[in-house]
Design a protein around this motif. Structure first.
Motif, short mmCIF file in Angstrom:
data_model
loop_
_atom_site.label_atom_id
_atom_site.label_comp_id
_atom_site.label_asym_id
_atom_site.label_seq_id
_atom_site.Cartn_x
_atom_site.Cartn_y
_atom_site.Cartn_z
N LEU A 20 6.34 90.50 111.43
CA LEU A 20 6.40 89.20 110.98
C LEU A 20 6.84 88.39 112.01
CD1 LEU A 20 7.95 89.53 107.53
CD2 LEU A 20 5.68 89.09 107.82
N MET A 21 6.50 87.23 112.29
CA MET A 21 6.98 86.30 113.62
C MET A 21 6.95 84.93 113.30
SD MET A 21 4.27 86.84 116.57
CE MET A 21 2.56 86.38 116.44
N ASP A 70 3.75 77.48 119.55
CA ASP A 70 2.58 77.31 118.80
C ASP A 70 2.81 76.77 117.48
OD1 ASP A 70 1.15 78.41 121.01
OD2 ASP A 70 1.26 80.38 120.46
N ASN A 71 4.02 76.70 117.00
CA ASN A 71 4.23 76.24 115.60
C ASN A 71 3.67 77.18 114.83
OD1 ASN A 71 5.58 74.76 113.54
ND2 ASN A 71 3.92 73.09 113.51
N PHE A 72 3.39 78.48 115.05
CA PHE A 72 2.89 79.68 114.27
C PHE A 72 3.68 80.40 113.58
CE2 PHE A 72 1.21 83.86 113.91
CZ PHE A 72 0.12 83.68 113.41
N ALA A 73 3.35 80.89 112.23
CA ALA A 73 4.04 81.82 111.49
C ALA A 73 3.07 82.71 110.82
CB ALA A 73 4.86 81.02 110.38
N PHE A 112 -4.93 94.13 110.02
CA PHE A 112 -5.03 92.77 108.86
C PHE A 112 -4.03 91.71 109.71
CE2 PHE A 112 -2.33 90.56 105.97
CZ PHE A 112 -3.20 90.13 105.02
N GLU A 113 -4.25 90.58 109.70
CA GLU A 113 -3.58 89.68 110.29
C GLU A 113 -3.68 88.31 109.33
OE1 GLU A 113 -4.63 88.00 114.22
OE2 GLU A 113 -6.43 89.52 114.08
N MET A 114 -2.50 87.62 109.35
CA MET A 114 -2.69 86.22 108.62
C MET A 114 -1.67 85.33 109.20
SD MET A 114 -0.65 87.21 105.00
CE MET A 114 -0.84 85.59 104.41
N GLY A 115 -1.85 84.05 109.22
CA GLY A 115 -1.12 83.22 109.77
C GLY A 115 -1.23 81.69 109.32
N THR A 116 -0.34 80.79 109.84
CA THR A 116 -0.70 79.40 109.68
C THR A 116 -0.20 78.76 110.70
OG1 THR A 116 -0.19 77.71 108.08
CG2 THR A 116 1.45 79.36 108.08
N ASP A 117 -0.36 77.78 111.07
CA ASP A 117 -0.01 76.92 112.23
C ASP A 117 0.47 75.37 111.41
OD1 ASP A 117 -2.36 75.28 111.78
OD2 ASP A 117 -3.12 76.11 113.73
#
Length: 249
Positions: free
Chosen positions: A167-168, A173-176, A192-197
């Motif tokens: 998790l990061m 990049d204002n990414f999580a 698998f990957e997921m994220g949001t800016d």
């Protein structure tokens, strides 16, 4: 004879005066002692002096009942004859197992240590957090705030030794987001990957070739888009994305 009697009477009178004066002095002295005793009894007891609650030292080593070093505290941590690892000089607290292997580190993150070998990691010397180790002293995960502007949590597989899940949050990049890697280290990307800016969200499943096979994207207009690809179309989509990225830069 009369003169002698007069002298003796005079001496006797002087002696009586001296005795009387001594009596007065004794009485005064006794009264002074009584007064001092009374004052000491009536005086309020002084509050006990508070011990200094702060201990200042550069290093501290805590041993077990057998005299083996088990906890190292310092800036940097003190050298220990019982510690298996000899290359680390980070600032913090190191907990050692019975064999001398590192089991837990808190504070400045030590350099990556796996199977007796040390590797440089991103943001070394300016990363702080908590690191977990197996019974042999190989890193198995941790949590850190990096000097590069990223905070993260990772758990590692033991065989082969590399990241399994992470998790990061990245300030630049204002990414999580999060990722889960395949158990096969030959895989070219996460399974698998997921994220949001700031305004978009993304969920993606990848093949062992590192190409996306299933995606769900939510754009900045809250419009969802599904995409499914086989090997050929996934490769074509990746090439198209790389070309578009190259044009932007």
């Amino acid at each position: 004879m009369s003169d002698r009697n007069d002298i003796r009477m005079e001496d006797w009178n002087r002696l009586q005066h001296e005795v009387a004066r001594l009596r007065v002095l004794v009485i005064v002295a006794l009264l002074a002692v009584i007064a001092l005793a009374a004052m000491s009894l009536l005086r309020k007891p002084e509050a006990p002096t508070k011990p200094d609650a702060i201990i200042r030292t550069q290093g501290l080593v805590i041993t077990d009942a057998q005299g083996h070093d088990r906890i190292l505290i310092g800036a940097p941590v003190p050298a220990s004859k019982d510690r298996t690892r000899k290359d680390d000089a980070s600032d913090g607290i190191i907990f050692l197992g019975k064999t001398g292997a590192d089991r837990l580190a808190v504070g400045q993150t030590p350099t990556l240590h796996i199977d007796g070998k040390t590797y440089k990691r991103r943001g070394d010397d300016n990363n702080y957090g908590m690191t977990l180790y197996d019974t042999k002293g190989s890193e198995r995960g941790g949590m850190a705030s990096m000097g590069t502007g990223r905070v993260g949590i990772a758990l590692d597989r033991a065989t082969p030794p590399y990241e399994a899940i992470g998790l990061m949050v990245d300030d630049e990049d204002n990414f999580a987001g999060m990722y889960i890697n395949y158990g096969d280290p030959k895989a070219r990307g996460p399974a698998f990957e997921m994220g949001t800016d700031a305004k978009t969200a993304h969920v993606q499943f990848n093949g062992t070739d590192g190409l996306a096979r299933a995606q769900l994207n939510l754009d900045d207009a809250n419009k969802p888009a599904w995409q499914f690809d086989d090997a050929a179309s996934a490769k074509a989509a990746a090439e198209k994305e790389q070309a578009a990225h190259g044009e932007k830069h």
